[in-house]
Motif scaffolding. Structure first.
Motif, PDB file in Angstrom:
ATOM      1  N   ALA A 293      -6.347 -22.382 -40.767  1.00  0.00           N
ATOM      2  CA  ALA A 293      -5.277 -22.363 -39.922  1.00  0.00           C
ATOM      3  C   ALA A 293      -5.507 -22.681 -38.327  1.00  0.00           C
ATOM      4  O   ALA A 293      -6.677 -22.000 -37.861  1.00  0.00           O
ATOM      5  CB  ALA A 293      -4.459 -21.011 -40.041  1.00  0.00           C
ATOM      6  N   SER A 294      -4.677 -23.505 -37.694  1.00  0.00           N
ATOM      7  CA  SER A 294      -5.152 -23.731 -36.176  1.00  0.00           C
ATOM      8  C   SER A 294      -3.852 -23.904 -35.566  1.00  0.00           C
ATOM      9  O   SER A 294      -2.677 -24.285 -36.161  1.00  0.00           O
ATOM     10  CB  SER A 294      -5.944 -25.203 -36.118  1.00  0.00           C
ATOM     11  OG  SER A 294      -5.138 -26.182 -36.581  1.00  0.00           O
ATOM     12  N   CYS A 295      -3.985 -24.014 -34.253  1.00  0.00           N
ATOM     13  CA  CYS A 295      -2.783 -24.077 -33.345  1.00  0.00           C
ATOM     14  C   CYS A 295      -3.154 -24.104 -31.963  1.00  0.00           C
ATOM     15  O   CYS A 295      -4.411 -23.948 -31.552  1.00  0.00           O
ATOM     16  CB  CYS A 295      -2.053 -22.833 -33.522  1.00  0.00           C
ATOM     17  SG  CYS A 295      -2.442 -21.163 -32.706  1.00  0.00           S
ATOM     18  N   PHE A 296      -2.623 -24.723 -31.187  1.00  0.00           N
ATOM     19  CA  PHE A 296      -2.780 -24.622 -29.557  1.00  0.00           C
ATOM     20  C   PHE A 296      -2.040 -23.365 -29.174  1.00  0.00           C
ATOM     21  O   PHE A 296      -0.974 -22.952 -29.880  1.00  0.00           O
ATOM     22  CB  PHE A 296      -1.839 -25.803 -28.806  1.00  0.00           C
ATOM     23  CG  PHE A 296      -2.519 -27.160 -29.120  1.00  0.00           C
ATOM     24  CD1 PHE A 296      -3.637 -27.386 -28.286  1.00  0.00           C
ATOM     25  CD2 PHE A 296      -2.191 -28.259 -30.001  1.00  0.00           C
ATOM     26  CE1 PHE A 296      -4.424 -28.713 -28.485  1.00  0.00           C
ATOM     27  CE2 PHE A 296      -2.769 -29.316 -30.178  1.00  0.00           C
ATOM     28  CZ  PHE A 296      -4.028 -29.571 -29.522  1.00  0.00           C
ATOM     29  N   PRO A 297      -2.329 -22.858 -27.989  1.00  0.00           N
ATOM     30  CA  PRO A 297      -1.814 -21.497 -27.678  1.00  0.00           C
ATOM     31  C   PRO A 297      -0.320 -21.580 -27.582  1.00  0.00           C
ATOM     32  O   PRO A 297       0.122 -22.413 -26.904  1.00  0.00           O
ATOM     33  CB  PRO A 297      -2.717 -21.022 -26.241  1.00  0.00           C
ATOM     34  CG  PRO A 297      -3.886 -22.061 -26.602  1.00  0.00           C
ATOM     35  CD  PRO A 297      -3.636 -23.045 -27.146  1.00  0.00           C
ATOM     36  N   GLY A 298       0.461 -20.733 -28.239  1.00  0.00           N
ATOM     37  CA  GLY A 298       1.877 -20.717 -28.059  1.00  0.00           C
ATOM     38  C   GLY A 298       2.440 -21.456 -29.083  1.00  0.00           C
ATOM     39  O   GLY A 298       3.799 -21.261 -29.193  1.00  0.00           O
ATOM     40  N   ASP A 299       1.916 -22.239 -29.735  1.00  0.00           N
ATOM     41  CA  ASP A 299       2.629 -23.070 -30.848  1.00  0.00           C
ATOM     42  C   ASP A 299       2.416 -22.419 -32.218  1.00  0.00           C
ATOM     43  O   ASP A 299       1.729 -21.533 -32.461  1.00  0.00           O
ATOM     44  CB  ASP A 299       1.863 -24.322 -31.059  1.00  0.00           C
ATOM     45  CG  ASP A 299       2.162 -25.346 -29.713  1.00  0.00           C
ATOM     46  OD1 ASP A 299       2.911 -24.766 -28.969  1.00  0.00           O
ATOM     47  OD2 ASP A 299       1.602 -26.495 -29.746  1.00  0.00           O
ATOM     48  N   ASP A 300       3.040 -23.072 -33.161  1.00  0.00           N
ATOM     49  CA  ASP A 300       2.922 -22.428 -34.750  1.00  0.00           C
ATOM     50  C   ASP A 300       1.612 -22.874 -35.236  1.00  0.00           C
ATOM     51  O   ASP A 300       1.240 -23.976 -34.869  1.00  0.00           O
ATOM     52  CB  ASP A 300       4.253 -23.047 -35.482  1.00  0.00           C
ATOM     53  CG  ASP A 300       5.612 -22.419 -35.087  1.00  0.00           C
ATOM     54  OD1 ASP A 300       5.456 -21.245 -34.440  1.00  0.00           O
ATOM     55  OD2 ASP A 300       6.522 -23.122 -35.396  1.00  0.00           O
TER      56      ASP A 300
ATOM     57  N   GLN B 148      -7.452 -34.445 -43.654  1.00  0.00           N
ATOM     58  CA  GLN B 148      -6.889 -33.195 -43.801  1.00  0.00           C
ATOM     59  C   GLN B 148      -7.271 -32.239 -42.229  1.00  0.00           C
ATOM     60  O   GLN B 148      -6.481 -31.689 -41.827  1.00  0.00           O
ATOM     61  CB  GLN B 148      -7.466 -32.334 -44.843  1.00  0.00           C
ATOM     62  CG  GLN B 148      -7.064 -32.554 -46.272  1.00  0.00           C
ATOM     63  CD  GLN B 148      -5.754 -32.201 -46.372  1.00  0.00           C
ATOM     64  OE1 GLN B 148      -5.521 -31.026 -46.007  1.00  0.00           O
ATOM     65  NE2 GLN B 148      -4.671 -32.801 -47.119  1.00  0.00           N
ATOM     66  N   LEU B 149      -8.473 -32.651 -41.779  1.00  0.00           N
ATOM     67  CA  LEU B 149      -9.051 -31.771 -40.621  1.00  0.00           C
ATOM     68  C   LEU B 149      -8.206 -32.406 -39.317  1.00  0.00           C
ATOM     69  O   LEU B 149      -7.996 -31.880 -38.493  1.00  0.00           O
ATOM     70  CB  LEU B 149     -10.532 -32.073 -40.474  1.00  0.00           C
ATOM     71  CG  LEU B 149     -11.418 -31.221 -41.609  1.00  0.00           C
ATOM     72  CD1 LEU B 149     -12.965 -31.938 -41.256  1.00  0.00           C
ATOM     73  CD2 LEU B 149     -11.167 -29.597 -41.283  1.00  0.00           C
ATOM     74  N   ALA B 150      -7.825 -33.695 -39.645  1.00  0.00           N
ATOM     75  CA  ALA B 150      -7.236 -34.411 -38.341  1.00  0.00           C
ATOM     76  C   ALA B 150      -5.770 -33.889 -38.185  1.00  0.00           C
ATOM     77  O   ALA B 150      -5.509 -33.905 -36.953  1.00  0.00           O
ATOM     78  CB  ALA B 150      -7.068 -35.940 -38.588  1.00  0.00           C
ATOM     79  N   LEU B 151      -5.440 -33.162 -39.362  1.00  0.00           N
ATOM     80  CA  LEU B 151      -3.953 -32.490 -39.004  1.00  0.00           C
ATOM     81  C   LEU B 151      -4.115 -31.141 -38.522  1.00  0.00           C
ATOM     82  O   LEU B 151      -3.141 -30.826 -38.037  1.00  0.00           O
ATOM     83  CB  LEU B 151      -3.439 -32.547 -40.323  1.00  0.00           C
ATOM     84  CG  LEU B 151      -2.853 -33.564 -41.403  1.00  0.00           C
ATOM     85  CD1 LEU B 151      -2.464 -33.559 -42.700  1.00  0.00           C
ATOM     86  CD2 LEU B 151      -1.834 -34.466 -40.693  1.00  0.00           C
ATOM     87  N   LEU B 152      -5.262 -30.659 -38.513  1.00  0.00           N
ATOM     88  CA  LEU B 152      -5.403 -29.154 -37.889  1.00  0.00           C
ATOM     89  C   LEU B 152      -6.017 -29.180 -36.403  1.00  0.00           C
ATOM     90  O   LEU B 152      -6.968 -28.914 -36.096  1.00  0.00           O
ATOM     91  CB  LEU B 152      -6.654 -28.252 -38.746  1.00  0.00           C
ATOM     92  CG  LEU B 152      -6.134 -28.237 -40.261  1.00  0.00           C
ATOM     93  CD1 LEU B 152      -7.437 -27.884 -41.044  1.00  0.00           C
ATOM     94  CD2 LEU B 152      -5.190 -27.092 -40.346  1.00  0.00           C
ATOM     95  N   LYS B 153      -4.844 -29.571 -35.863  1.00  0.00           N
ATOM     96  CA  LYS B 153      -4.994 -29.615 -34.283  1.00  0.00           C
ATOM     97  C   LYS B 153      -4.895 -28.428 -33.666  1.00  0.00           C
ATOM     98  O   LYS B 153      -4.206 -27.275 -34.275  1.00  0.00           O
ATOM     99  CB  LYS B 153      -4.009 -30.564 -33.708  1.00  0.00           C
ATOM    100  CG  LYS B 153      -3.996 -31.937 -34.245  1.00  0.00           C
ATOM    101  CD  LYS B 153      -3.020 -33.148 -33.653  1.00  0.00           C
ATOM    102  CE  LYS B 153      -2.716 -34.162 -34.191  1.00  0.00           C
ATOM    103  NZ  LYS B 153      -4.200 -34.790 -34.188  1.00  0.00           N
ATOM    104  N   GLY B 154      -5.555 -28.327 -32.602  1.00  0.00           N
ATOM    105  CA  GLY B 154      -5.501 -27.236 -31.685  1.00  0.00           C
ATOM    106  C   GLY B 154      -6.624 -26.470 -30.990  1.00  0.00           C
ATOM    107  O   GLY B 154      -7.808 -27.014 -31.377  1.00  0.00           O
ATOM    108  N   THR B 155      -6.737 -25.639 -30.162  1.00  0.00           N
ATOM    109  CA  THR B 155      -7.731 -24.907 -29.698  1.00  0.00           C
ATOM    110  C   THR B 155      -8.167 -23.561 -30.200  1.00  0.00           C
ATOM    111  O   THR B 155      -9.123 -23.203 -29.746  1.00  0.00           O
ATOM    112  CB  THR B 155      -7.782 -24.854 -28.254  1.00  0.00           C
ATOM    113  OG1 THR B 155      -6.478 -24.269 -27.734  1.00  0.00           O
ATOM    114  CG2 THR B 155      -7.658 -26.312 -27.623  1.00  0.00           C
ATOM    115  N   ILE B 156      -7.400 -23.127 -31.356  1.00  0.00           N
ATOM    116  CA  ILE B 156      -7.644 -22.048 -31.966  1.00  0.00           C
ATOM    117  C   ILE B 156      -7.352 -22.301 -33.390  1.00  0.00           C
ATOM    118  O   ILE B 156      -6.957 -23.113 -33.733  1.00  0.00           O
ATOM    119  CB  ILE B 156      -6.612 -20.981 -31.716  1.00  0.00           C
ATOM    120  CG1 ILE B 156      -6.721 -20.487 -30.189  1.00  0.00           C
ATOM    121  CG2 ILE B 156      -6.554 -19.897 -32.678  1.00  0.00           C
ATOM    122  CD1 ILE B 156      -5.218 -19.658 -29.621  1.00  0.00           C
ATOM    123  N   ALA B 157      -8.515 -21.769 -33.977  1.00  0.00           N
ATOM    124  CA  ALA B 157      -8.525 -21.894 -35.516  1.00  0.00           C
ATOM    125  C   ALA B 157      -9.153 -20.531 -36.207  1.00  0.00           C
ATOM    126  O   ALA B 157     -10.231 -20.038 -35.735  1.00  0.00           O
ATOM    127  CB  ALA B 157      -9.459 -23.064 -35.807  1.00  0.00           C
TER     128      ALA B 157
END
Length: 459
Positions: A42-49, A67-76
């Motif tokens: 599970a991944s997200c940018f801070p504050g996002d879903d 699949q990995l390209a869909l998992l955007k964000g700086t948190i995982a």
């Protein structure tokens, strides 16, 4: 080892890196040995879903580049699963992601809560609806039902209610948290990336992604990672002892990991050396049951002076399932994974070393295989004490009645597996090799002394 304790789970989390999901993917890949049933990120940018992807199978089977390209964000947050609580179904795959009154959470858990059934019953009585049979979901419901004023107080309240083993990574979409139970049964480590931080079950995961190992998360500690760095909170009271799982050193962890203050490779080699001191016998060659017995065999060979050889070759390309020929082949399940080298074994007195004996059926087949290859004597040596009890803290083990050492003497086991002699590593030798004792490690599978008591242990 084929007839063996199954691995538990592996967790990983990254904060503050633009490739967070990719790093977690690689960390899970490095920890694939800890669970092969399912994996998720599970991944997200801070504050996002959170964006979540998970599936059944191996990490490399579930995630491809798209699949990995869909998992955007700086948190995982990520998880490898081997079921010790709950069925092997996709609904039980982690991490679990929820939306509740105080925001969002993604959680991954390694371990087992021994009082999860009673907590589940209490929560269901309050109206909670469970979607899985996994004990980790109990944690989420406890968090959602807690009325403490801040999240750290919530975690302190929840973790004081659960009993058992837990190494947990979770995120609220703003920060990443890591915590361990008060006895430190399951491992959890902290590392630093060029950008951001990572937590994982083992240091081998840090090595793969180029993270610098900082330290192990302490028993009862909560580590909070955000944009300012990391902060430590003693979430649970410090106890006068720890209960690190000794089987991590014997079998579960990768030998290139640093665990409970020691390198796993060094501990296993010392166990082999100690085994040679305690149960030396004249022989021509010493061989491991690959891969779990290799390092202990190196230590045994170096201490005893008996030459080390790879007398059994493992097929590393056997998948989780295979088709057996219609016409039955004797001992096919072992033969598909191991094959003897006749030139090494023919006419030789052989010492064969494994990390443990569970039911004894595989050891019996392996010894028959070695004799059929021409060995004149086969002496079995085990680099741990007799396994007499099941684990209830996050390891999938047979019941007490299925463990051959629970109801049989060493002599009886020797007769059953058809070895010329059989010897186990002593409890003292095991603890000395691991650099601790009964107040450092959980060795309940060898002595029945469970550090966390609960009802219904005799199963």
């Amino acid at each position: 080892m084929l007839d063996c304790f199954h691995d538990e789970c592996g967790v990983a989390a990254v904060y503050g890196n633009p490739e967070a999901a990719n790093h977690v993917y690689l960390a899970l890949y490095a920890q694939q040995h800890r669970g092969q049933e399912s994996a998720g990120i599970a991944s997200c940018f801070p504050g996002d879903d959170f964006i979540i992807r998970k599936g059944q199978g191996l990490v490399s089977e579930i995630f491809d580049q798209s699949q990995l390209a869909l998992l955007k964000g700086t948190i995982a947050v990520g998880h490898n699963r081997y079921s010790t609580s709950g069925k092997a179904i996709l609904e039980n795959a982690q991490p679990f992601v929820i939306q509740y009154r105080y925001g969002r959470l993604a959680l991954a858990h390694n371990g087992n809560l021994v009082n999860s059934d009673e907590l589940r019953a209490m929560l269901e009585h309050r109206g909670a609806i469970f979607r899985t049979t996994n004990d980790s979901e109990v944690l989420l419901h406890l968090i959602a039902h807690c009325n403490e004023p801040d999240f750290i107080s919530v975690l302190r309240s929840v973790m004081s209610q659960v009993r058992g083993a837990f190494s947990i990574v979770l995120s609220d979409g703003e920060r990443v948290y890591g915590l361990r139970d008060a006895l430190g049964i399951r491992p959890l480590v902290l590392g630093e990336l060029e950008e951001g931080f990572v937590m994982a079950s083992e240091t081998c995961a840090l090595d793969l992604i180029g993270a610098r190992f900082i330290r192990e998360i302490a028993p009862g500690e909560l580590l909070i990672i955000d944009g300012k760095g990391y902060e430590s909170v003693q979430l649970l009271p410090k106890l006068p002892r720890t209960a690190h799982c000794i089987f991590e050193h014997i079998y579960f962890a990768r030998p290139d990991s640093y665990l409970f203050g020691h390198w796993v490779h060094d501990v296993r080699k010392e166990m082999g050396r100690q085994l040679a001191r305690e149960s030396h016998i004249e022989a021509d060659v010493v061989i491991p049951v690959p891969d779990s017995g290799i390092i202990a065999t190196l230590g045994y060979s170096q201490e005893s002076g008996i030459p080390f050889e790879l007398g059994l070759i493992r097929n590393h390309y056997v998948g989780r399932t295979f088709i057996e020929p219609k016409q039955s082949i004797r001992h096919f399940g072992v033969k598909i994974k191991l094959n003897p080298v006749k030139s090494i074994l023919d006419g030789k007195r052989v010492v064969v070393i494994d990390d443990s004996i569970v039911r004894g059926t595989t050891s019996r087949k392996i010894i028959k295989m070695i004799r059929d290859a021409g060995a004149s004597e086969v002496h079995l040596r085990i680099a741990s004490p007799p396994t007499i009890c099941p684990c209830f803290y996050g390891v999938d083990t047979p019941t007490r009645s299925e463990l051959i050492a629970h109801n049989h003497t060493v002599e009886q086991i020797c007769t059953y597996v058809t070895a010329d002699s059989l010897a186990y590593l002593s409890h003292e030798g095991m603890f000395n090799a691991a650099g601790g004792g009964g107040e450092t490690f959980c060795s309940a599978c060898f002595d029945g002394k469970y550090p966390v008591e609960f009802s219904g242990m005799d199963t």
